[in-house]
Write an enzyme that holds these catalytic residues in place. Structure first.
Site, PDB file in Angstrom:
ATOM      1  N   CYS A 380       0.811  -1.234  -0.029  1.00 47.74           N
ATOM      2  CA  CYS A 380      -0.299   0.137  -0.288  1.00 47.74           C
ATOM      3  C   CYS A 380       0.994   1.351  -0.486  1.00 47.74           C
ATOM      4  O   CYS A 380       1.843   1.313  -0.622  1.00 47.74           O
ATOM      5  CB  CYS A 380      -1.026   0.108   1.098  1.00 47.74           C
ATOM      6  SG  CYS A 380      -2.345   0.802   1.242  1.00 47.74           S
ATOM      7  N   HIS A 514      -3.428  -4.878  -0.044  1.00 44.73           N
ATOM      8  CA  HIS A 514      -3.442  -5.215   1.574  1.00 44.73           C
ATOM      9  C   HIS A 514      -2.640  -7.238   1.182  1.00 44.73           C
ATOM     10  O   HIS A 514      -4.287  -7.758   1.852  1.00 44.73           O
ATOM     11  CB  HIS A 514      -4.277  -5.267   2.703  1.00 44.73           C
ATOM     12  CG  HIS A 514      -3.745  -3.554   2.567  1.00 44.73           C
ATOM     13  ND1 HIS A 514      -2.861  -2.976   3.781  1.00 44.73           N
ATOM     14  CD2 HIS A 514      -3.765  -2.349   2.849  1.00 44.73           C
ATOM     15  CE1 HIS A 514      -2.821  -2.316   4.225  1.00 44.73           C
ATOM     16  NE2 HIS A 514      -2.976  -1.168   3.025  1.00 44.73           N
ATOM     17  N   GLU A 516      -1.985  -9.448   3.168  1.00 44.83           N
ATOM     18  CA  GLU A 516      -1.905 -10.287   4.560  1.00 44.83           C
ATOM     19  C   GLU A 516      -3.392 -10.435   4.603  1.00 44.83           C
ATOM     20  O   GLU A 516      -3.252 -11.483   6.087  1.00 44.83           O
ATOM     21  CB  GLU A 516      -0.889  -8.832   5.410  1.00 44.83           C
ATOM     22  CG  GLU A 516      -1.461  -7.569   6.143  1.00 44.83           C
ATOM     23  CD  GLU A 516      -1.851  -6.598   4.675  1.00 44.83           C
ATOM     24  OE1 GLU A 516      -1.249  -5.069   5.616  1.00 44.83           O
ATOM     25  OE2 GLU A 516      -0.853  -7.141   3.475  1.00 44.83           O
TER      26      GLU A 516
END
Length: 542
Positions: A380, A514, A516
């Site tokens: 990001c 993102h 994750e």
């Protein structure tokens, strides 16, 4: 009909109700049941989207664009089921819904009160949309005794009567502290916590007792007697080396069996724990280790990077190595010798953030990774800064910066004013509300064939979760690509840059999304698996 498990907490906050709920869900799932997890937060914010990371920790974003509590990340990681906007609610959202109904005249002139209107709204949230599930686990945020939690406790008390006690059970998570001067564990805090819960009409069926050492049988019997809970239903929840040890530990203590017993289920299939046994074995028997430097803005509170920490660990599981995280405060990094802080790192990661504070330190770390050929992952904000670093140091673009930081003649990164969400054009203005105004949720991206990132994914069309208000300026794409920074992924309409990489670097990738948020211990995200694999290779070179 779904059965409901309500999980409350007492004595102190941060006991791990979210992990307890996720672990229990994993155990029930391992027995073949369909499980849903929901989180009820008592704070007055509509959602945590505008809350400081130091106040709340990570904001977990779902596929449908909801900004939710970080516990939903645990729910997803432990069960593999994607959460949505209907799995988290706050007092603020409850009151907003009620006020909107009152303004429409839905209450037909009635005086709107906490009981029944607020409690009815809470019950409606809890019981809606559960037809396809066998169990619904609801975690009540905060601690018993908090004034903010009272409407939620009253609502779940009412549900115990309305749904019948055969379909509702209550689990209370407490703390049993060890007093060094006395040399013993103390039951009194738990007794008082249960008494507080009973005062609002709820008697727990199961006590889940946190402790840093084994609880003697005499103390368990004491809790059983004074808290009016069966002795077998007093479950010790000992501290574990990692959160992924918790499901196995709770199963060993009999938590899932006691839950089924409380519901009168005596014919449940045994749990298939092979998956969790493999994960815990990989965690405790690594074949090597690597160090990843995370250059972040909120390093003082690790909960701000909860999903990132877990995704890095998942990358380690995929490569059978232990991953040590070296936290580097990006603001301090601006004043100190960057080389010393990063020399021992086998990989460098710059995560998401907002604002100018610490940005220059991150840019220095990115430059170090690029020049030293160290594996780098920018997420990001990290991708945006990688573009600024390239613009300044390779393309020699003067005053290259982000319009988020200052007015600049060369805004490499700028505010997004419109973008496509499906077939709908979304628009934002600089002076609009902050809450819910970002590009949120799952969006598609198209990767260049033969690009490094396409090879990592094994495909060219991906869908990832986003949470950002600023975007790399497409007007600078050609200049940056001429310098070797390839825009390897774009939004389907070709307007928004999604991924970048260097052609002459062994592993340098930036992503606007993102990754994750979609990583699981039993299904690590390919980017983190590949990043840690590259770090392992780097460790062999130094």
């Amino acid at each position: 009909m779904a059965r409901y498990v309500f999980i409350t907490g007492g004595v102190v906050s941060s006991l791990g109700k979210g992990i307890a709920a996720a672990a229990l869900a994993a155990l029930l799932q391992a027995r073949g049941y369909r499980v849903r997890l929901r989180k009820l937060d008592p704070y007055l914010n509509v959602d945590p989207g505008t809350m400081s990371p130091y106040q709340h920790g990570e904001v977990f974003v779902t596929d449908d664009g909801a900004e939710t509590d970080l516990d939903l990340g645990h729910y997803e990681r432990f069960t593999g089921r994607s959460a949505n906007s209907q799995d988290n609610i706050t007092t603020g959202r409850i009151y907003r819904n009620i006020i909107e109904r009152e303004r429409r005249g839905d209450y037909l002139g009635a005086t709107v009160q906490v009981i029944p209107h607020v409690t009815d709204e809470i019950k409606r949230f809890i019981t809606t949309g559960n037809e396809e599930f066998d169990f619904v686990l609801c975690e009540i945020g905060g601690t018993v005794g908090d004034i903010e939690a009272m409407p939620f406790l009253e609502a779940i008390r009412q549900l115990g009567n309305e749904l019948s006690r055969q379909n509702v059970i209550y689990i209370h998570l407490t703390l049993m502290p060890f007093i060094p001067s006395a040399g013993e564990l103390k039951t009194k805090p738990t007794q008082h916590s249960v008494k507080e819960l009973q005062s609002v009409g709820i008697s727990p069926d199961i006590l889940l007792v946190r402790a840093d050492r084994s609880i003697p049988e005499t103390e368990r019997c004491k809790l059983s007697l004074f808290c009016n809970v069966r002795a077998n239903a007093v479950i010790q929840a000992l501290d574990m080396p990692t959160i992924y040890d918790v499901p196995m530990a709770y199963h060993k203590e009999g938590l899932d069996s006691e839950v089924l017993c409380a519901f009168g289920i005596d014919s449940a299939p045994p749990p298939q724990m092979d998956l969790w046994e493999d994960i815990t074995h990989r965690i405790h028997h690594p074949e090597g280790e690597v160090t990843i430097a995370v250059v972040g803005k909120y390093t003082g509170l690790k909960d701000a990077y909860k999903s990132l920490i877990e995704a890095i660990a998942h990358g380690g599981l995929a490569n059978k190595v232990k991953v040590n995280i070296e936290w580097i405060d990006s603001q301090l990094f601006e004043k100190e010798n960057s080389v010393l802080a990063l020399q021992k790192a086998h990989g460098i990661l710059v995560p998401g953030a907002f604002g100018a504070r610490g940005a220059e330190g991150k840019i220095r770390a990115i430059q170090f990774a690029r020049e030293r050929k160290i594996p780098f992952l920018g997420i990001c904000f990290g991708m945006q800064l990688a573009c600024i670093e390239a613009a300044r140091n390779i393309a020699q673009i003067e005053n290259a910066s982000s319009s988020e930081f200052c007015e600049t003649e060369n805004p490499i990164v700028g505010l997004m004013t419109e973008w496509l969400k499906g077939d709908v054009l979304e628009k934002r203005t600089r002076n609009g509300d902050l809450g819910g105004s970002m590009r949120l949720g799952a969006f598609a991206a198209e990767l260049k064939e033969e690009s490094h990132i396409a090879k990592i994914y094994g495909m060219t069309k991906i869908v990832e979760r986003h949470r950002h208000r600023y975007e790399v300026n497409i007007d600078y794409k050609d200049k940056l690509e001429q310098c070797g920074l390839i825009f390897s992924g774009m939004s389907p309409d070709g307007v928004l840059p999604e991924t970048i990489e260097y052609v002459d670097h062994p592993w340098f990738i930036g992503v606007q999304y993102h990754p994750e948020l979609k990583s699981r211990p039993f299904d690590p995200h390919p980017l983190f698996s590949s990043f840690i694999e590259a770090a392992v290779e780097q460790s062999r070179l130094v």
